[in-house]
Structure formats: structure tokens, C-alpha cells
Design an enzyme around this catalytic site. Structure first.
Site: not given
Ligand SMILES: *Cc1c(COP(=O)(O)O)cnc(C)c1O
Length: 390
Positions: A188
């Protein structure tokens, strides 16, 4: 045409880690305080300042953040929560944690975001909340969604896993809706490996999230092993184990300092891609709305399959053969076995997402990419598109 092939594989995503992160984590490890502590408190404070919100509550994932947000607003068994079918598994699974129903709606074909005009038709007396997902880092149309939420007395919880930093009509995502969930997963725009943050301006919800993220223990449970802490504690609800470690928070603090430079680099890459892909009849570049800017966590290209002689899987495999890492965001939820079997969702109920889900590819876009990487992606995509033009 002589095609140049990269010698080494270009990963689809890589975090932007340098010596500063290594030093920050090393200091925490050497300090002996590994789990939630002063670094996490500092990370929460600095994150809240950056977003411009009253409360930021650190947790170990965005999935945990959304789970706690739904718990805080009081979602119960058989309630319904409206979200987009075009999202990651997490957005809907957290609704299932309560034995509640994720009601999926279709998307806008240009932004890939929840279509507000379809939200109202999905509302029933059981509807409790709406979860817009800011796909790729571009905000959903939050005013339109909030208007519907106000009319029916619903809460809005943003899945902002892609939207750091994003502005909607000049307001920062994380300050607008009732509660917002951010992700610091390794890929991210701010990466701590695993991690997440809840933001809200509401004191009660913030308190509830703080308590429930660490076993439902009433006050500052993490302090009980510090000099300020007390051995005494009250369990006021069966909570969860969602706290963030100080190692992750130390990483996050450095990443927060780098957020704007990392963002600027992703914007440059997106701009270069936009120019390169604007003239090929088989390639549709992402659009930018006037109400939102774009964090470019993802660069999603739509293939016009009827202008190509190959399908998407072959397109992707050919890119991989040229050492370019690519991905697909997403196969819509209504096409996955669990949701088909449990709710009988059908492709024809989601004409836009069913179509888009078959023809999107996500290209590498991250600040560690060097100019040569960007050129390699562009020439690979264009070579394949021209060689297989219909
Ligand atoms: C990555 C992601 C999540 C989950 O994030 P985590 O921190 O891995 O729990 C939720 N929603 C979207 C749209 C994502 O891309």
C-alpha cells in the site's frame, strides 16, 4: 520489430524502504519494547495531524479497522451493509463476521467506484451502513452517498485502503465519513508490512474501537507493563487482538514523512503512462474525476478485448514473459464461489463490474521504479497491444 526484454523481473509492487526505516525499526527492536507502546501513540498522533482528524486508532490491518468500525456503530446479526462488488475480499468478509449480509451493488464504469444511484435501490429496513471503496486511490462520490445515508439514517464507513492521501472536493479522506479504514499492508501507499488505522471525529466510536482492539479491556491496556500502568484492569466486552506493534509504528512514522514524495513519484508515473497509452484503440487509461484527486495506489488499464486478438490472460502472461509483474484488481466479489453459493449473486445483476472485471489489468506503479522500469512497462504493453491488434 526487435523487442527488448528486461533481464530481471520487475515486481508488481515494492515498498519504498531505505536506511531510515531500517534504523527506526532497529532502534525499537534494541529498546526491548516490541509491541504497542510509545511509538504507536506517536504514530497515531502524527497520522491524525496529517489527516486533520480528531482520532486515529492504530490496528494491525485495514480488515481489523473495518471490523472494529462496524462493531462501533453496532452492526448485528441479520443487518445489511451495502458495499461495492468491485473490491477486495476484506470489505465484505468483515460484514460476515457479524452474521450480517453484505449487499453488493454495481460500479461506475469509468471510476470503478460504487454507483450512488444504485445504492438507494439496495436499501431495506435492515440496512445499517454503506462502505464505499476508493478504488485505486480515487474517491467515490461521497456527497451523493452521504445524502442517501442521511435520508435513511445509515452510517458511512470508508474503505480507504487505497486512498492515502486522497482529497475529495478539497477535504482529506479520513475526515469526511463517520469512520475510515486505512491499510498499511506491504503493497500500500504507506507500508508497515501489516497495519491499519481507523480515523473518526466521533469520541464514542473512537473509545469503543480503542477498547475493542485490545481484548475489550477498559483503559490503555497496553500500559499495564509500563511504569505508568496499573496491574488492575476491567474487561468490559469480549474484544479482539488487533493492536499494532511499535516495530510497525516506527516504520510507519518514517513512511509518513515520505508520503508526499512517494505520492509525487506515483503521479509522475501515472502521467507518463497516461500519455503513452492514450492513442492505442485497445487501451483505455484511467479517468480523473473533477471531485477527487488520485493517490495512484493502482494504475488500472482497461483492455478493449474486441480490438485485440488475444484475451486478458494471454495479455498478462505475455507481459510476465517480458519480465513485467502485473496483477488484476479485482475479480468482483459476486463472481467468487462463496458469494455465489451463499447469496446466489449472478453476473447479470452486475453488468458493469462483470464486464470490467474481465478486462482490467493493473500495471506496476510505485516510487521505487526508475525511469527505465517505466519505459520497459510502456514498451511491453504497447508492443503486445500492437502485435495483437484486431
Ligand atoms: C488491501 C485492502 C484491504 C485490506 O487491507 P489489510 O490491511 O490487508 O487488511 C481492504 N480493502 C481494500 C480495497 C484493499 O485493497
Amino acid at each position: 520489430m526487435a523487442t527488448h526484454i528486461r533481464e530481471s523481473f520487475l515486481p508488481f509492487a515494492l515498498p519504498d524502504i531505505d536506511q531510515r526505516e531500517v534504523n527506526a525499526v532497529s532502534e525499537v527492536v534494541a529498546s526491548g519494547w516490541l509491541t504497542t507502546g510509545a511509538k504507536t501513540v506517536e504514530f497515531e498522533r502524527r497520522f491524525a495531524e496529517r489527516i486533520g482528524v480528531k482520532h486515529a486508532i492504530a490496528v494491525n490491518s485495514a480488515t481489523a479497522a473495518m471490523h472494529l468500525a462496524l462493531e462501533a456503530i453496532g452492526v448485528r446479526t441479520d443487518d445489511e451493509v451495502i458495499t461495492s462488488t468491485f473490491t477486495f475480499a476484506a470489505t465484505a468478509e468483515v460484514v460476515r463476521y457479524f452474521n450480517a449480509k453484505p449487499v453488493l451493488v454495481d460500479i461506475q464504469p469509468d471510476t470503478f467506484n460504487l454507483d450512488p444511484t444504485l445504492v438507494e435501490t439496495a436499501i431495506t429496513p435492515r440496512t445499517k451502513a454503506i462502505i464505499p471503496v476508493h478504488v485505486a486511490g480515487q474517491s467515490a462520490d461521497l456527497d451523493a452517498i452521504q445524502t442517501i445515508a442521511d435520508k435513511y439514517g445509515l452510517n458511512v464507513i470508508d474503505d480507504a485502503a487505497h486512498a492515502l492521501p486522497t482529497q475529495y472536493k478539497g477535504h482529506t479522506i479520513g475526515t469526511i465519513s463517520d469512520l475510515t479504514a486505512f491499510s498499511f499492508y506491504a503493497t500500500k501507499t504507506l507500508a508497515t508490512g501489516e497495519g491499519g488505522m481507523i480515523t473518526t471525529n466521533n469520541d464514542e466510536w473512537a473509545d469503543r474501537c480503542r477498547i475493542m482492539r485490545l481484548h475489550g479491556i477498559s483503559k490503555d491496556a497496553w500500559k499495564r507493563y509500563s511504569s505508568e500502568g496499573s496491574w488492575q484492569y476491567d474487561i468490559i466486552a469480549p474484544g479482539f487482538k488487533y493492536n499494532l506493534t511499535d516495530m510497525a509504528s516506527a516504520l510507519g512514522l518514517v513512511q509518513l514523512d515520505k508520503l508526499d514524495t512517494m505520492m509525487a513519484r506515483r503521479r509522475d508515473i501515472a502521467h507518463t503512462y497516461d500519455m503513452a497509452f492514450s492513442n492505442h484503440p485497445a487501451l483505455e487509461k484511467p479517468i480523473c474525476t473533477e471531485y477527487s484527486d488520485h493517490a495512484y495506489h493502482l494504475y488500472i488499464l482497461k483492455l478493449k478485448l474486441d480490438a485485440l486478438t488475444i484475451d486478458r490472460a494471454t495479455f498478462i502472461q505475455t507481459l510476465r514473459n517480458r519480465n513485467i509483474g502485473v496483477s488484476v484488481h479485482w475479480i468482483p466479489l459476486h463472481m467468487h464461489p462463496y458469494y455465489v453459493q451463499t447469496y446466489d449473486y449472478r453476473p447479470e445483476d452486475y453488468p458493469i463490474a462483470s464486464d470490467i472485471g474481465m478486462r482490467v489489468i493493473s500495471l506496476p506503479i510505485y516510487s521505487k521504479m526508475v525511469d527505465m522500469d517505466i519505459e520497459d512497462v510502456i514498451s511491453a504493453v504497447l508492443d503486445i497491444a500492437y502485435q495483437h491488434a484486431q
